[in-house]
Design a protein around this motif. Sequence first.
Motif, PDB file in Angstrom:
ATOM      1  N   MET A 287       0.852  -1.195   0.000  1.00  0.00           N
ATOM      2  CA  MET A 287       0.000   0.000   0.000  1.00  0.00           C
ATOM      3  C   MET A 287       0.882   1.238   0.000  1.00  0.00           C
ATOM      4  O   MET A 287       1.737   1.406   0.849  1.00  0.00           O
ATOM      5  N   THR A 288       0.700   2.090  -1.007  1.00  0.00           N
ATOM      6  CA  THR A 288       1.475   3.313  -1.081  1.00  0.00           C
ATOM      7  C   THR A 288       0.670   4.470  -0.495  1.00  0.00           C
ATOM      8  O   THR A 288      -0.548   4.447  -0.476  1.00  0.00           O
ATOM      9  N   GLN A 289       1.381   5.458  -0.021  1.00  0.00           N
ATOM     10  CA  GLN A 289       0.734   6.616   0.564  1.00  0.00           C
ATOM     11  C   GLN A 289       1.337   7.878  -0.036  1.00  0.00           C
ATOM     12  O   GLN A 289       2.557   8.003  -0.151  1.00  0.00           O
ATOM     13  N   THR A 290       0.499   8.813  -0.427  1.00  0.00           N
ATOM     14  CA  THR A 290       0.957  10.081  -0.977  1.00  0.00           C
ATOM     15  C   THR A 290       0.138  11.203  -0.349  1.00  0.00           C
ATOM     16  O   THR A 290      -0.990  11.006   0.076  1.00  0.00           O
ATOM     17  N   THR A 291       0.700  12.387  -0.319  1.00  0.00           N
ATOM     18  CA  THR A 291       0.070  13.524   0.333  1.00  0.00           C
ATOM     19  C   THR A 291      -0.137  14.657  -0.664  1.00  0.00           C
ATOM     20  O   THR A 291       0.766  14.974  -1.446  1.00  0.00           O
ATOM     21  N   PHE A 292      -1.326  15.260  -0.605  1.00  0.00           N
ATOM     22  CA  PHE A 292      -1.689  16.353  -1.495  1.00  0.00           C
ATOM     23  C   PHE A 292      -2.370  17.448  -0.679  1.00  0.00           C
ATOM     24  O   PHE A 292      -2.717  17.254   0.482  1.00  0.00           O
TER      25      PHE A 292
ATOM     26  N   HIS B  17     -10.804   3.521  -7.927  1.00  0.00           N
ATOM     27  CA  HIS B  17     -12.157   3.493  -7.362  1.00  0.00           C
ATOM     28  C   HIS B  17     -12.084   3.763  -5.863  1.00  0.00           C
ATOM     29  O   HIS B  17     -11.591   2.926  -5.092  1.00  0.00           O
ATOM     30  N   ALA B  18     -12.559   4.929  -5.441  1.00  0.00           N
ATOM     31  CA  ALA B  18     -12.553   5.279  -4.019  1.00  0.00           C
ATOM     32  C   ALA B  18     -13.474   4.335  -3.254  1.00  0.00           C
ATOM     33  O   ALA B  18     -14.632   4.132  -3.634  1.00  0.00           O
ATOM     34  N   THR B  19     -12.975   3.767  -2.163  1.00  0.00           N
ATOM     35  CA  THR B  19     -13.744   2.792  -1.389  1.00  0.00           C
ATOM     36  C   THR B  19     -14.029   3.237   0.041  1.00  0.00           C
ATOM     37  O   THR B  19     -14.926   2.708   0.680  1.00  0.00           O
ATOM     38  N   GLN B  20     -13.262   4.217   0.531  1.00  0.00           N
ATOM     39  CA  GLN B  20     -13.479   4.643   1.919  1.00  0.00           C
ATOM     40  C   GLN B  20     -12.771   5.964   2.172  1.00  0.00           C
ATOM     41  O   GLN B  20     -11.681   6.224   1.657  1.00  0.00           O
ATOM     42  N   LEU B  21     -13.421   6.816   2.977  1.00  0.00           N
ATOM     43  CA  LEU B  21     -12.785   8.032   3.453  1.00  0.00           C
ATOM     44  C   LEU B  21     -11.977   7.702   4.707  1.00  0.00           C
ATOM     45  O   LEU B  21     -12.406   6.884   5.533  1.00  0.00           O
ATOM     46  N   LEU B  22     -10.838   8.322   4.869  1.00  0.00           N
ATOM     47  CA  LEU B  22      -9.963   8.073   6.007  1.00  0.00           C
ATOM     48  C   LEU B  22     -10.076   9.240   6.986  1.00  0.00           C
ATOM     49  O   LEU B  22     -10.126  10.405   6.564  1.00  0.00           O
ATOM     50  N   PHE B  23     -10.101   8.924   8.259  1.00  0.00           N
ATOM     51  CA  PHE B  23     -10.366   9.931   9.289  1.00  0.00           C
ATOM     52  C   PHE B  23      -9.221  10.053  10.283  1.00  0.00           C
ATOM     53  O   PHE B  23      -8.497   9.083  10.562  1.00  0.00           O
ATOM     54  N   ASN B  24      -9.098  11.249  10.835  1.00  0.00           N
ATOM     55  CA  ASN B  24      -8.335  11.493  12.052  1.00  0.00           C
ATOM     56  C   ASN B  24      -9.337  12.095  13.024  1.00  0.00           C
ATOM     57  O   ASN B  24      -9.657  13.278  12.933  1.00  0.00           O
TER      58      ASN B  24
ATOM     59  N   VAL C 171      -8.256   9.398   1.441  1.00  0.00           N
ATOM     60  CA  VAL C 171      -9.129   8.488   0.715  1.00  0.00           C
ATOM     61  C   VAL C 171      -8.402   7.171   0.477  1.00  0.00           C
ATOM     62  O   VAL C 171      -7.220   7.152   0.098  1.00  0.00           O
ATOM     63  N   GLN C 172      -9.098   6.078   0.717  1.00  0.00           N
ATOM     64  CA  GLN C 172      -8.601   4.759   0.315  1.00  0.00           C
ATOM     65  C   GLN C 172      -9.256   4.403  -1.010  1.00  0.00           C
ATOM     66  O   GLN C 172     -10.452   4.633  -1.205  1.00  0.00           O
ATOM     67  N   TYR C 173      -8.485   3.876  -1.945  1.00  0.00           N
ATOM     68  CA  TYR C 173      -9.036   3.551  -3.256  1.00  0.00           C
ATOM     69  C   TYR C 173      -8.401   2.273  -3.793  1.00  0.00           C
ATOM     70  O   TYR C 173      -7.316   1.856  -3.360  1.00  0.00           O
ATOM     71  N   LEU C 174      -9.103   1.662  -4.686  1.00  0.00           N
ATOM     72  CA  LEU C 174      -8.658   0.417  -5.317  1.00  0.00           C
ATOM     73  C   LEU C 174      -8.262   0.729  -6.746  1.00  0.00           C
ATOM     74  O   LEU C 174      -9.085   1.210  -7.538  1.00  0.00           O
ATOM     75  N   GLN C 175      -7.006   0.468  -7.088  1.00  0.00           N
ATOM     76  CA  GLN C 175      -6.522   0.742  -8.436  1.00  0.00           C
ATOM     77  C   GLN C 175      -5.925  -0.521  -9.028  1.00  0.00           C
ATOM     78  O   GLN C 175      -4.904  -1.022  -8.574  1.00  0.00           O
TER      79      GLN C 175
ATOM     80  N   GLY D  84      -6.786  -3.559  -8.777  1.00  0.00           N
ATOM     81  CA  GLY D  84      -6.685  -4.655  -7.828  1.00  0.00           C
ATOM     82  C   GLY D  84      -5.797  -4.406  -6.628  1.00  0.00           C
ATOM     83  O   GLY D  84      -5.670  -5.274  -5.756  1.00  0.00           O
ATOM     84  N   VAL D  85      -5.183  -3.243  -6.539  1.00  0.00           N
ATOM     85  CA  VAL D  85      -4.276  -2.925  -5.432  1.00  0.00           C
ATOM     86  C   VAL D  85      -4.894  -1.810  -4.586  1.00  0.00           C
ATOM     87  O   VAL D  85      -5.337  -0.787  -5.114  1.00  0.00           O
ATOM     88  N   THR D  86      -4.920  -2.013  -3.277  1.00  0.00           N
ATOM     89  CA  THR D  86      -5.449  -1.001  -2.364  1.00  0.00           C
ATOM     90  C   THR D  86      -4.388   0.056  -2.095  1.00  0.00           C
ATOM     91  O   THR D  86      -3.267  -0.251  -1.707  1.00  0.00           O
ATOM     92  N   GLU D  87      -4.756   1.298  -2.336  1.00  0.00           N
ATOM     93  CA  GLU D  87      -3.856   2.430  -2.120  1.00  0.00           C
ATOM     94  C   GLU D  87      -4.545   3.437  -1.204  1.00  0.00           C
ATOM     95  O   GLU D  87      -5.747   3.370  -0.972  1.00  0.00           O
ATOM     96  N   SER D  88      -3.777   4.399  -0.720  1.00  0.00           N
ATOM     97  CA  SER D  88      -4.367   5.477   0.066  1.00  0.00           C
ATOM     98  C   SER D  88      -3.625   6.770  -0.218  1.00  0.00           C
ATOM     99  O   SER D  88      -2.438   6.764  -0.558  1.00  0.00           O
ATOM    100  N   ALA D  89      -4.353   7.866  -0.118  1.00  0.00           N
ATOM    101  CA  ALA D  89      -3.778   9.185  -0.324  1.00  0.00           C
ATOM    102  C   ALA D  89      -4.347  10.118   0.721  1.00  0.00           C
ATOM    103  O   ALA D  89      -5.479   9.944   1.181  1.00  0.00           O
TER     104      ALA D  89
END
Length: 277
Positions: free
Chosen positions: A1-6, A218-225, A232-236, A238-243
Amino acid sequence: MTQTTFDFIIVGAGSAGCVLANRLSADKNCRVLLLEAGSDDGDPMIQTPGLFPQLQDSAYDWGDRSMPQSGMNDRRIYIPQGKALGGSSSINYMIYMRGNRGDYEHWANLGNAGWGYDEVLPYFIKAETNLAFHDAYHGQSGPLIVSSHVQLSPVTQRYLSAAQEVGIAYNPDFNGERQEGCGPLQRTIANGQRCSAAVAYLHPVMARPNLTVMRHAHATQLLFNGSRVIGVQYLQLGVTESAYAGEVLLSAGAFRSPQLLLLSGLGPAQELEKTGY
């Protein structure tokens, strides 16, 4: 799972998402991520106006249907929802018609400041380059090309004549002073090709270094603090990613924006309780 910040994450590259991506990335200091569950929009089937019937239930359409309608022998009605850059503006019939003045006034009267018709009209004007009308209701320098039929078919001409014979006034411009009447429709077609939101707003800025466009994401879930959405967690493919981002903007349409909220635990309590939230 990769993580990027925007700075901004936009969920959905449809009519709203393309505009948001264009406007927000105009600030060179902002990093913008645009997530689109569908693919590119370069297929000639999308760009050729006369091929729009072939887009129904294609790879560029979510294939949605209504619940069975009791008044229509329990048929489930086709509900087109675009799944490509441009969203539904890449699969629709390209008819250009603004909302009715009364609707905007109603929203303003409900307390939504800034939504009166006279307040939103400047944005309609800013958005378009109208090839047929040059007056106070139309723009000449916007990214969205709006054209009119050069010549109406004999059948259409007879139809409009019949409407006038029964008292329906002729109206050459349904996006002008009034919407009542009969007349030719305007369309988002330029040089014989579809002028979708992607063509008008997204393609011209795709090369901006601060704009990242991810297809098949495909966005699948919002991520919270805590109670704040931070990503956002998304499926690209077949791989689950998050940004992650300072702000997340949902523009996934009338169905998939609320669906994403529900999947993330936001919505009517009785609906969420059914899923164990």
